[in-house]
Design an enzyme around this catalytic site. Structure first.
Site, PDB file in Angstrom:
ATOM      1  N   TYR A  15       0.808  -1.215   0.000  1.00 11.76           N
ATOM      2  CA  TYR A  15       0.000   0.000   0.000  1.00 11.76           C
ATOM      3  C   TYR A  15       0.846   1.272   0.000  1.00 11.76           C
ATOM      4  CZ  TYR A  15      -4.107  -2.830   0.728  1.00 11.76           C
ATOM      5  OH  TYR A  15      -5.111  -3.733   0.556  1.00 11.76           O
ATOM      6  N   TYR A 143     -12.226  -7.075   6.778  1.00 12.47           N
ATOM      7  CA  TYR A 143     -11.077  -7.184   5.871  1.00 12.47           C
ATOM      8  C   TYR A 143     -10.832  -8.660   5.583  1.00 12.47           C
ATOM      9  CZ  TYR A 143      -6.527  -7.188   3.772  1.00 12.47           C
ATOM     10  OH  TYR A 143      -5.488  -7.410   2.886  1.00 12.47           O
ATOM     11  N   ASP A 244     -13.422 -16.216   8.877  1.00 12.56           N
ATOM     12  CA  ASP A 244     -12.064 -15.853   8.471  1.00 12.56           C
ATOM     13  C   ASP A 244     -11.234 -15.664   9.737  1.00 12.56           C
ATOM     14  OD1 ASP A 244      -9.721 -14.645   7.705  1.00 12.56           O
ATOM     15  OD2 ASP A 244     -10.651 -13.214   6.333  1.00 12.56           O
ATOM     16  N   LYS A 273      -1.660 -16.441   8.022  1.00 12.48           N
ATOM     17  CA  LYS A 273      -0.781 -15.615   8.858  1.00 12.48           C
ATOM     18  C   LYS A 273       0.103 -16.426   9.800  1.00 12.48           C
ATOM     19  CE  LYS A 273      -2.451 -11.056   8.271  1.00 12.48           C
ATOM     20  NZ  LYS A 273      -3.774 -10.673   7.795  1.00 12.48           N
TER      21      LYS A 273
HETATM   22  C1  LIG Z   1      -4.281 -10.684   6.498  1.00 11.84           C
HETATM   23  C2  LIG Z   1      -5.677 -11.140   6.349  1.00 11.84           C
HETATM   24  C3  LIG Z   1      -6.132 -11.711   5.139  1.00 11.84           C
HETATM   25  C4  LIG Z   1      -5.240 -11.816   3.902  1.00 11.84           C
HETATM   26  O1  LIG Z   1      -4.150 -12.635   4.089  1.00 11.84           O
HETATM   27  P1  LIG Z   1      -2.863 -12.499   3.091  1.00 11.84           P
HETATM   28  O2  LIG Z   1      -1.971 -13.602   3.515  1.00 11.84           O
HETATM   29  O3  LIG Z   1      -2.307 -11.128   3.343  1.00 11.84           O
HETATM   30  O4  LIG Z   1      -3.381 -12.656   1.719  1.00 11.84           O
HETATM   31  C5  LIG Z   1      -7.443 -12.147   5.076  1.00 11.84           C
HETATM   32  N1  LIG Z   1      -8.271 -12.043   6.142  1.00 11.84           N
HETATM   33  C6  LIG Z   1      -7.869 -11.525   7.319  1.00 11.84           C
HETATM   34  C7  LIG Z   1      -8.808 -11.485   8.464  1.00 11.84           C
HETATM   35  C8  LIG Z   1      -6.570 -11.047   7.461  1.00 11.84           C
HETATM   36  O5  LIG Z   1      -6.181 -10.500   8.624  1.00 11.84           O
END
Ligand SMILES: *Cc1c(COP(=O)(O)O)cnc(C)c1O
Length: 424
Positions: A15, A143, A244, A273
């Site tokens: 970004y 997100y 997620d 992550k």
């Molecule tokens: C970081 C994140 C993503 C995306 O993961 P990347 O490995 O950066 O593609 C998706 N959902 C959540 C909740 C995140 O914190």
């Protein structure tokens, strides 16, 4: 020597602009909860490299597991072949994740695991003779990643939908989840979701949300009852629930998975992550037997996805070592301890006139300012204080490795305190 000039001229950072790049700091080494810069400075890490390095950096156990694996096999295609690192990792994921999530799809990053989850949902309903169920519902302030489908379910304002609106699927947004986690539950909080599902369920494949903690979209810690009722509404209206847990998974919120705050199981979960303890990129999407069977009994007969680096053995080896370490380390005690230290250090800031709110959950501490901070200025200030904290917008927040020590947490909190106190 770090060639800063080349970096500025040729390389994008997350970004950022290539014509007006923000300053970057050269890292030469990481160790434990410390980041070593090329100018000799050592910074205490407050970010865990974006939720990833839960055991700190250069952990000898994870390093050894990766070394053993690399001498044997770094990568092999997963089409028609399999290997022990993938199997051992998936055994652990099936066992540790909420009940019923028994079928694992491994991919290379969080955003991709979200794409996979969305495809699973759409393909499932197609297989059930409901090809019109393709829309995704999601709360505002969410997100879910930067690829196109993931972006379509990010917050429509902060997710910069206006730039890409013509190129993106239009999804359904509901109000952001409330009330806050420690507040009294009130039944109105679920109305927006209930109405949207009730009006549109025939065209909806899934609800995707970040359980309990909305991360990048505002560090919103919301009430478990919202999640519990969302689960019920999904069942009532025949909509799949996708959790997620890319940021919240593996203990960060004080539960092994944030779904446990509401004692629910989603139909699909996304992990990423910290899956490898912050060492290599790897993600997983898990679903139930029912969804997997539905997909595979459908028209295509298979699930239509297969990344080149699927189940990369080296990443799987790091993930296995990281998960075993998490269990062995008594993560709950570590996270609770970090939580107490963060509260002690940050709570006093809530009286400051520049501060809108202070909140802590698990190993996450957030100071929400009244005004957005200037990124370059605050970054320089923090580096001078010997800490690595990377705020965005109004949010100055930390999510340090679980193994961080008390004096290191104090250093993070004091740096934030000093920054706020020098504001006029
Ligand atoms: C970081 C994140 C993503 C995306 O993961 P990347 O490995 O950066 O593609 C998706 N959902 C959540 C909740 C995140 O914190």
């Amino acid at each position: 020597m770090i060639d800063y000039q080349f970096d500025r001229d040729h390389i994008w950072h997350p970004y950022t602009s290539l014509t007006k790049p923000l300053p970057v700091y050269g890292v030469t080494k990481t160790q434990g909860c410390e980041i070593h810069l090329d100018n000799g400075q050592v910074l205490v890490d407050g970010m865990s490299s974006w939720w990833a390095a839960m055991h700190g950096y250069n952990h000898p156990v994870i390093n050894q597991a990766m070394k053993n694996q690399i001498d044997n096999m770094s990568h092999i295609m997963f089409g028609g072949l399999t290997h022990e690192p993938a199997i051992e990792l998936c055994k652990r994921l099936v066992e540790l994740t909420p009940k019923g999530l028994d079928k694992v799809f491994l991919s290379d990053s969080g955003s991709v695991s979200v794409e996979v989850a969305l495809k699973m949902a759409v393909q499932y309903w197609h297989s059930q003779g409901k090809p019109e169920k393709t829309k995704i519902v999601t709360p505002r302030n969410g997100y879910h990643g930067d690829t196109f489908a993931a972006m379509s379910v990010c917050d429509p304002v902060t997710g910069m939908h206006s730039l890409f609106s013509g190129a993106m699927q239009q999804q359904l947004f509901v109000e952001r989840p409330t009330p806050r986690i420690e507040a009294q539950w009130h039944s109105d909080a679920i109305n927006s979701l209930r109405k949207t599902l009730s009006d549109n369920h025939a065209s909806i494949a899934a609800l995707i949300l970040e359980p309990i903690v909305q991360g990048t979209g505002g560090m919103n810690f919301y009430h478990p009852e919202y999640l519990r009722q969302a689960r019920q509404l999904c069942d009532e209206y025949q909509i799949l629930l996708i959790a997620d847990e890319i940021a919240t998974g593996f203990g960060r919120t004080g539960k092994l998975f944030a779904c446990e705050w509401a004692d629910i199981s989603p139909d699909i979960i996304c992990l990423g992550k910290t899956l490898t303890g912050g060492n290599l990129t790897l993600a997983a999407t898990l679903t139930t037997n029912k969804i997997a069977t539905g997909i595979c009994n459908g028209e295509a007969g298979v699930f239509m996805h297969g990344p080149t680096y699927m189940a990369n053995p080296l990443a799987c080896a790091a993930a296995i070592a990281s998960i075993d370490l998490l269990i062995k380390n008594d993560w709950q005690q570590q996270v609770n301890q970090v939580n107490q230290w963060l509260k002690q250090g940050l709570a006093p800031l809530s009286d400051n006139p520049h501060v809108a709110d202070v909140r802590c959950l698990g190993a996450i501490g957030v100071v929400e300012m009244k005004q957005a901070v200037d990124q370059a200025t605050i970054q320089r200030f923090f580096v001078k204080q010997g800490v690595w904290i990377r705020p965005f917008g109004k949010l100055v927040y930390v999510m340090p490795p679980y193994v961080i020590q008390q004096d290191q947490v104090a250093k993070l909190c004091n740096a934030i305190k000093s920054y706020i106190e020098q504001l006029s």
